[in-house]
Write a protein that holds these residues in place. Sequence first.
Motif, mmCIF file in Angstrom:
data_model
loop_
_atom_site.group_PDB
_atom_site.id
_atom_site.type_symbol
_atom_site.label_atom_id
_atom_site.label_comp_id
_atom_site.label_asym_id
_atom_site.label_seq_id
_atom_site.Cartn_x
_atom_site.Cartn_y
_atom_site.Cartn_z
ATOM 1 N N ALA A 48 -2.332 33.699 -25.173
ATOM 2 C CA ALA A 48 -1.502 32.326 -25.195
ATOM 3 C C ALA A 48 -1.658 31.764 -24.387
ATOM 4 C CB ALA A 48 -0.385 32.238 -26.640
ATOM 5 N N LEU A 49 -1.610 32.083 -23.432
ATOM 6 C CA LEU A 49 -0.503 31.261 -21.667
ATOM 7 C C LEU A 49 -2.474 30.689 -21.149
ATOM 8 C CD1 LEU A 49 2.116 33.484 -19.977
ATOM 9 C CD2 LEU A 49 2.180 30.890 -21.062
ATOM 10 N N ALA A 50 -3.094 31.405 -21.767
ATOM 11 C CA ALA A 50 -4.654 30.793 -20.941
ATOM 12 C C ALA A 50 -5.355 30.230 -21.678
ATOM 13 C CB ALA A 50 -5.617 32.809 -21.102
ATOM 14 N N ALA A 51 -5.252 29.527 -23.036
ATOM 15 C CA ALA A 51 -5.054 29.174 -24.411
ATOM 16 C C ALA A 51 -4.849 27.845 -23.601
ATOM 17 C CB ALA A 51 -5.193 29.187 -24.823
ATOM 18 N N ALA A 52 -3.450 27.669 -23.142
ATOM 19 C CA ALA A 52 -3.218 26.276 -23.072
ATOM 20 C C ALA A 52 -2.661 26.237 -21.515
ATOM 21 C CB ALA A 52 -1.141 27.154 -22.846
ATOM 22 N N ALA A 53 -3.755 26.698 -20.586
ATOM 23 C CA ALA A 53 -3.730 26.156 -19.343
ATOM 24 C C ALA A 53 -5.086 24.732 -19.949
ATOM 25 C CB ALA A 53 -4.682 27.297 -18.444
#
Length: 346
Positions: free
Chosen positions: A8-13
């Motif tokens: 989720a955090l990588a997708a957000a970045a």
Amino acid sequence: MNLSILYALAAAALFGASTPLAKSLGLGLSPVLLAGLLYLGSGAGLAIVRLIRDRGWTPTGLTPSEWPWLLGAIAFGGILGPVALMFGLTRTSGATASLMLNLESVLTALIAWLVFRENADRRIVLGMIAIVLGGVALSWPQGGADSHDWTGPLAVAVACLCWGIDNNLTRKVSASDALFIAGAKGLIAGVVNCSLALYLGAQIPGLAQLAPILLVGFLGYGISLVLFVLALRGLGSARTGAYFSTAPFLGAALALLVLGESVTGAFWIAAALMAAGVWLHLTERHAHAHQHEATEHGHRHVHDEHHQHEHPLEWDPAMPHSHLHTHSPIKHSHPHFPDIHHRHRH
């Protein structure tokens, strides 16, 4: 850290960086054409990746009952949402639009709670309130040369609503092949939006402008969406949206540091409120005794406490593998998210 949280955090970045870059690269293009090219880059790139991974075309794995969910997600998230965002970017700054995108997590969670009955803990609710207040601060009319017209933030909010619906519909098919789901959305949305833009008189830009737009689409819309689907599989809609709400901070920082945009005091108030909301989301914990009902589905898994089943052939239970399998009823307690195995009443 839970691997789904990292997804989720990588997708957000990736998505957060794409917003100010799209604004910068899309100068002179219609919002519909820019949205179409971004998704076309996503769909074409992921199609190539899937063909290489599977060494040719393989079945989608979607059941007949899952196709309506995917087509609905494509309509809202792949066609209506990007057009609304690209229109909003023409009427507000990239930094403001980036922070406004935090509303996506709020609307995703509200739909998940009210329509799909995911549970809502107090920290998640308080975090959503902080994010909403931040959105209000951003869209409040400002005086002076840096003021912006309210239609810009409103268009970004409409895009967030479309993506909130999309996220909840995609959750219904998140156990299927993430590359196919993201690639299908990109190709269909890209072809529809580009065709509409060309019909309305737009022209495809030259290669020097086209290539970086397609690349931003592949990374910020394609790879980001694959990671988002994997996160939905492990976290559910509301919490994936909560982690994904870190995206606008990266986008806003990029707009400030790289594009040199100026901001007002309301921007920093909104940033503080939204940062508090995201912190509440990231520090939420959820555990209680719960009942798993019998279910049958297919996805990549290892043999853990939720996957205790027989195989017709000998298989290393520690190795990840994918096949149709049946879950027997089980009752136990442990920290968990409303993932594909924890969709129960509270």
